[in-house]
Design a protein around this motif. Structure first.
Motif, PDB file in Angstrom:
ATOM      1  N   UNK A  14      -8.654   7.974   1.990  1.00 54.57           N
ATOM      2  CA  UNK A  14      -9.789   7.695   1.111  1.00 54.57           C
ATOM      3  C   UNK A  14      -9.928   6.196   0.876  1.00 54.57           C
ATOM      4  N   UNK A  15      -8.792   5.491   0.785  1.00 56.98           N
ATOM      5  CA  UNK A  15      -8.817   4.055   0.530  1.00 56.98           C
ATOM      6  C   UNK A  15      -9.226   3.262   1.765  1.00 56.98           C
ATOM      7  N   UNK A  16      -8.736   3.681   2.942  1.00 54.98           N
ATOM      8  CA  UNK A  16      -8.981   2.909   4.162  1.00 54.98           C
ATOM      9  C   UNK A  16     -10.255   3.325   4.885  1.00 54.98           C
ATOM     10  N   UNK A  17     -10.565   4.621   4.847  1.00 49.09           N
ATOM     11  CA  UNK A  17     -11.757   5.109   5.532  1.00 49.09           C
ATOM     12  C   UNK A  17     -11.677   5.053   7.043  1.00 49.09           C
ATOM     13  N   UNK A  18     -10.453   5.039   7.597  1.00 50.76           N
ATOM     14  CA  UNK A  18     -10.294   4.978   9.050  1.00 50.76           C
ATOM     15  C   UNK A  18     -10.440   6.371   9.654  1.00 50.76           C
ATOM     16  N   UNK A  19     -11.138   6.467  10.782  1.00 48.23           N
ATOM     17  CA  UNK A  19     -11.271   7.731  11.500  1.00 48.23           C
ATOM     18  C   UNK A  19      -9.877   8.271  11.805  1.00 48.23           C
ATOM     19  N   UNK A  20      -9.616   9.514  11.409  1.00 44.60           N
ATOM     20  CA  UNK A  20      -8.265  10.070  11.522  1.00 44.60           C
ATOM     21  C   UNK A  20      -8.324  11.478  12.106  1.00 44.60           C
ATOM     22  N   UNK A  21      -7.446  11.727  13.091  1.00 40.47           N
ATOM     23  CA  UNK A  21      -7.299  13.069  13.662  1.00 40.47           C
ATOM     24  C   UNK A  21      -5.873  13.508  13.382  1.00 40.47           C
ATOM     25  N   UNK A  22      -5.747  14.636  12.708  1.00 40.97           N
ATOM     26  CA  UNK A  22      -4.462  15.090  12.173  1.00 40.97           C
ATOM     27  C   UNK A  22      -4.138  16.451  12.770  1.00 40.97           C
ATOM     28  N   UNK A  23      -2.982  16.576  13.400  1.00 39.21           N
ATOM     29  CA  UNK A  23      -2.553  17.840  14.009  1.00 39.21           C
ATOM     30  C   UNK A  23      -1.505  18.510  13.134  1.00 39.21           C
TER      31      UNK A  23
ATOM     32  N   UNK B 193       0.823  -1.206   0.000  1.00 40.17           N
ATOM     33  CA  UNK B 193       0.000   0.000   0.000  1.00 40.17           C
ATOM     34  C   UNK B 193       0.860   1.261   0.000  1.00 40.17           C
ATOM     35  N   UNK B 194       1.972   1.221   0.734  1.00 39.95           N
ATOM     36  CA  UNK B 194       2.828   2.392   0.909  1.00 39.95           C
ATOM     37  C   UNK B 194       4.054   2.374  -0.013  1.00 39.95           C
ATOM     38  N   UNK B 195       4.067   1.437  -0.961  1.00 39.96           N
ATOM     39  CA  UNK B 195       5.165   1.329  -1.926  1.00 39.96           C
ATOM     40  C   UNK B 195       6.513   1.142  -1.229  1.00 39.96           C
ATOM     41  N   UNK B 196       6.521   0.237  -0.249  1.00 34.36           N
ATOM     42  CA  UNK B 196       7.740  -0.088   0.493  1.00 34.36           C
ATOM     43  C   UNK B 196       8.157  -1.543   0.294  1.00 34.36           C
ATOM     44  N   UNK B 197       7.472  -2.243  -0.598  1.00 39.87           N
ATOM     45  CA  UNK B 197       7.714  -3.680  -0.752  1.00 39.87           C
ATOM     46  C   UNK B 197       9.164  -3.985  -1.146  1.00 39.87           C
ATOM     47  N   UNK B 198       9.807  -3.067  -1.895  1.00 37.16           N
ATOM     48  CA  UNK B 198      11.179  -3.296  -2.328  1.00 37.16           C
ATOM     49  C   UNK B 198      12.207  -2.880  -1.275  1.00 37.16           C
ATOM     50  N   UNK B 199      11.744  -2.322  -0.151  1.00 39.93           N
ATOM     51  CA  UNK B 199      12.664  -1.807   0.868  1.00 39.93           C
ATOM     52  C   UNK B 199      12.501  -2.508   2.214  1.00 39.93           C
ATOM     53  N   UNK B 200      11.843  -3.652   2.230  1.00 41.23           N
ATOM     54  CA  UNK B 200      11.556  -4.325   3.498  1.00 41.23           C
ATOM     55  C   UNK B 200      12.820  -4.761   4.238  1.00 41.23           C
TER      56      UNK B 200
END
Length: 363
Positions: A182-191, A121-128
């Motif tokens: 938008x993809x996950x729809x998780x309740x998010x609080x951003x400071x 999802x975060x385009x980190x598959x090649x950096x694991x």
């Protein structure tokens, strides 16, 4: 996913300082809500109270309908992303992503599944297999987000997650966070302290100052109908022009300032609301884009052009009217030289009026 509800939540420190005063608002299931304000306004304190990292002096905090005032952070089913990435330098990306799940005793197969999904999802598959030192700032930030993501929490809490990135990377990550939500729809609080970040990310925004909630609204409502002088001056870049003076009516409305008089015309749609403020001190607000050069025949007033700032697709004109510094935002165009007089016009349908004493919006 979950709802979050705050009822008169207050934080008072032992020295008597009030960090947050009577904060009350609800966050809908799946909503991305932004807390914004200047340094020291209480936004991070409020986020830490929701996380359980700060005690609540009074009031009630509910997550998904359950009162959590005394519930330990680990039992609130939230995940927090901090300003500093807080990655373990000796662990690989995969180990950083899965470490929290490992501490909770989750089966290895489930940890591997969640880490793999988050990495894709975060385009980190090649950096694991990489260590944090080998990652760029944006990749480290994505690992920090992924570590929260694999928890599959009810609520994400993000505390200024982009403030350590350069301007270009901040823009990229801002888009990624919006896309991820938008993809996950998780309740998010951003400071954030960055009002541009708040305006572009938030479905709704809570504006804080001095520990108190100043206004809660959608980004465009905050911009178009600020509730008070603080919100008017804080939201928008360049900031709203604020001119103090006495409102008078003599063949049309006018703002009488110490060293100049600004004619405002008839103001037919605002006249009824302004009538009680006639001959009283007010503050007039004008957005830079609603202050434009005019032909001499249509001029409202003459201003002194001091500095021209071309920034590509627009130009900022720094002007002086009497003793008042004002800013106009205009499209690229042929302009007179600095230090010359420039006729200016106002969009009188877009003016904002505030009580000079209380700072509250008029009308």
């Amino acid at each position: 996913m979950a709802t979050v509800s705050l009822e008169q939540v207050r934080k008072v420190y032992p020295n008597g300082h009030v960090g947050v005063d009577a904060a009350s608002f609800d966050i809908a299931d799946g909503e991305l809500l932004v807390l914004v304000g200047p340094s020291g306004c209480g936004k991070t304190t409020l986020l830490r109270m929701i996380a359980g990292l700060e005690s609540i002096s009074s009031g009630t905090l509910r997550i998904d309908g359950r009162v959590v005032n005394e519930v330990a952070p680990k039992d609130r089913d939230i995940a927090m992303v901090f300003q500093n990435y807080a990655l373990y330098p000796h662990m690989t990306v995969a180990e950083n992503l899965g470490f929290g799940l490992q501490l909770r005793g989750m089966p290895k197969a489930e940890i591997a599944r969640r880490v793999s999904e988050a990495a894709q999802l975060l385009e980190l598959a090649q950096r694991l297999d990489a260590k944090p030192a080998a990652l760029s700032g944006g990749q480290r930030q994505r690992v920090a987000l992924g570590r929260a993501l694999v928890r599959e929490p009810k609520v994400f809490l993000l505390d200024e997650p982009l403030s350590n990135l350069d301007a270009r990377l901040r823009l990229t990550m801002r888009v990624e966070i919006a896309r991820l939500h938008r993809r996950l729809g998780t309740t998010t609080i951003y400071v954030t302290h960055d009002q541009v970040e708040a305006m572009t990310l938030g479905e709704r925004i809570v504006v804080l100052d001095g520990g108190r909630v100043q206004q809660i609204d959608t980004p465009m409502r905050l911009y178009e109908k600020p509730a008070n002088l603080f919100v008017a001056g804080f939201v928008g870049s360049p900031a709203m022009n604020l001119l103090r003076g006495t409102l008078q009516r003599q063949a049309g409305w006018q703002l009488v300032m110490p060293h100049a008089v600004l004619p405002l015309g008839d103001l037919p749609t605002q006249a009824a609301a302004l009538a009680p403020w006639q001959d009283r001190a007010i503050v007039l607000g004008v957005r830079p884009e609603h202050l434009q050069p005019a032909t001499p025949q249509a001029s409202v007033f003459e201003a002194q052009l001091e500095v021209i700032e071309p920034v590509g697709n627009e130009v900022f004109l720094n002007l002086r009217f009497g003793e008042q510094a004002i800013v106009s935002r205009v499209p690229p165009q042929q302009l007179p030289a600095s230090c010359s007089s420039l006729p200016m016009g106002l969009d009188t349908q877009r003016l904002h009026f505030f009580d000079a004493d209380s700072g509250l919006r008029i009308g």
